[in-house]
Enzyme design. Structure first.
Site, short mmCIF file in Angstrom:
data_model
loop_
_atom_site.label_atom_id
_atom_site.label_comp_id
_atom_site.label_asym_id
_atom_site.label_seq_id
_atom_site.Cartn_x
_atom_site.Cartn_y
_atom_site.Cartn_z
CE LYS A 189 -3.53 -2.62 -0.23
NZ LYS A 189 -4.48 -3.20 0.70
C1 LIG Z 1 -5.53 -4.35 1.04
C2 LIG Z 1 -7.00 -4.15 1.07
C3 LIG Z 1 -7.77 -4.45 2.19
C4 LIG Z 1 -7.21 -5.18 3.37
O1 LIG Z 1 -6.16 -4.53 3.98
P1 LIG Z 1 -5.30 -5.31 5.08
O2 LIG Z 1 -4.57 -4.21 5.77
O3 LIG Z 1 -4.40 -6.25 4.36
O4 LIG Z 1 -6.25 -6.01 5.96
C5 LIG Z 1 -9.11 -4.15 2.19
N1 LIG Z 1 -9.68 -3.57 1.12
C6 LIG Z 1 -8.98 -3.28 0.00
C7 LIG Z 1 -9.67 -2.63 -1.15
C8 LIG Z 1 -7.62 -3.58 -0.07
O5 LIG Z 1 -6.93 -3.33 -1.17
#
Ligand SMILES: *Cc1c(COP(=O)(O)O)cnc(C)c1O
Length: 392
Positions: A189
């Site tokens: 991210k």
């Molecule tokens: C990555 C992601 C999540 C989950 O995030 P985590 O921190 O890995 O739990 C939820 N929604 C979307 C759209 C994502 O890309």
């Protein structure tokens, strides 16, 4: 065939840019011996809240946890329906399921790839309790229309901002429109802590409840119980979860957050480079950001239509891998997965835009870590593959 990159130089999709400050802070954390939830988490919460101009923030160990606890804090449970997008990561849907509520899908707009407010309107019933929009790829959803619907039908809004740390819609930061904004600091991210997440909310009582739920349901600030303030008894006030963020994670996030704008500019520049280099190829490139919005530039998604490219999406993915370039698929639409088909009777064809995008989409690397050479390698690989396929 000579690959564009060598195997030992494989370009990992979504590799984070980690610098010396993060490393030093983690070492500092280890040396103090305070690894768990503590002062660094508190500071990260404070800094993130300021960056997003929000009222309250609670750091957690994932965005999945943030979504789950937001739903519970919103009072959502069995019998309730939550409207969300079929073009998202499974975590969005699973969090709804784990809250006890029923997810209801509303198809996306084919251009923006975001949930379509008209589709949302058509799915509202007497059981609907919340709308859960996902700002896909960092592109803000149509928040004006969504907030209008929420007001008209008295619905909560929980924003999945996993892609949208830097995103804004008409001057308002994504994650501060609704009752809750949920963020991810997973390794791929825009700001990373390894694993990690954050909830933003405008109400103190929501933040307090989430904090308690994140640590077994123990009375407030139970993490202090081993601090130098002397042993404190905790009392369990409800059956909570183990979703707290560690100082070790916040140590990384504190410095990542300092460079959030710098890294955003780098990704914006890569985005423009891709746009220019790929414009004459028979691909669908991402739509330009809408006026009066700020795109988070989390994903650069191209669409591979076999009729135009002479190659299927999956063959394209394989060919990129053959050039030692990692790519992503965001996402096979939710109704493609067997579990959801079986449980909810969903069929991909019922959400045709999300289905088509999910079957054609490829995410090219878009990380602040990419060098100019990396970006040129990606472009050359895409061009080489399409030329070889005899794209017309
Ligand atoms: C990555 C992601 C999540 C989950 O995030 P985590 O921190 O890995 O739990 C939820 N929604 C979307 C759209 C994502 O890309």
């Amino acid at each position: 065939m000579q690959p564009i990159r060598s195997k030992d130089n494989f370009l990992v999709f979504g590799a984070p840019l980690i610098e010396e400050d993060e490393i030093a802070e983690v070492v500092h954390c280890l040396k103090t011996g305070w690894l768990g939830t503590g002062p660094k988490v508190a500071k990260f919460e404070e800094n993130f809240k300021k960056y997003k101009q929000a009222s309250y923030s609670v750091a957690l160990n994932s965005c999945t946890a943030a979504l789950h606890l937001s739903l519970i804090a919103a009072g959502i449970g069995p019998g309730d329906e939550i409207i969300t997008t079929p073009l998202t990561f499974c975590a969005t849907i699973n969090a709804i399921i784990h809250s006890g509520a029923t997810p209801v899908l509303a198809d996306v707009d084919p251009e923006s790839m975001n949930i379509d407010p008209e589709q949302i309107a058509s799915k509202i019933t007497s059981k609907t309790k919340a709308i859960l929009p996902v700002h896909f790829a960092g592109r803000p959803c149509e928040m004006e229309a969504i907030m209008d619907l929420a007001e008209k039908f008295d619905l909560m809004v929980i924003e999945d901002c996993a892609h949208a740390i830097e995103s804004e819609y008409k001057g308002t930061p994504c994650g501060t429109f609704g009752d809750f904004g949920c963020f991810s600091f997973y390794v791929t991210k825009n700001v990373v802590t390894g694993e990690g997440g954050m909830v933003l909310t405008q109400k103190e009582e929501y933040a307090a409840r989430i904090k308690v739920l994140a640590l077994h349901g123990m009375s407030s600030d139970a993490w202090r119980r081993f601090s130098d303030e002397g042993y404190k008894h905790y009392l369990v006030t409800e059956a909570g979860f183990k979703y707290n963020m560690m100082d070790l994670q916040a140590a990384i996030g504190l410095h990542q957050l300092k460079r959030v704008e710098e890294n955003w500019l780098k990704r914006q520049s890569i985005w423009h480079t891709y746009n220019k280099a790929l414009e004459n190829l028979p691909l669908t490139l991402p739509a330009d950001p809408e006026p009066e919005t700020r795109h988070g530039y989390h994903l650069y998604t191209i669409l591979i239509d076999e009729e135009k490219t002479g190659i299927t999406r999956d063959e394209f993915l394989k060919a990129m891998h053959g050039h030692n370039i990692g790519t992503g698929v965001h996402y096979l639409s939710i109704p493609e997965h067997p579990y959801y088909q079986k449980r909810f009777g969903w069929e991909p064809e019922d959400y045709p835009h999300a289905m088509r995008i999910g079957r054609q989409t490829v995410s090219l690397p878009l990380s602040a870590k990419l060098s100019e050479q990396d970006v040129q390698d990606v472009i050359l690989a895409v061009k080489t593959i399409l030329t070889k396929a005899g794209a017309n």
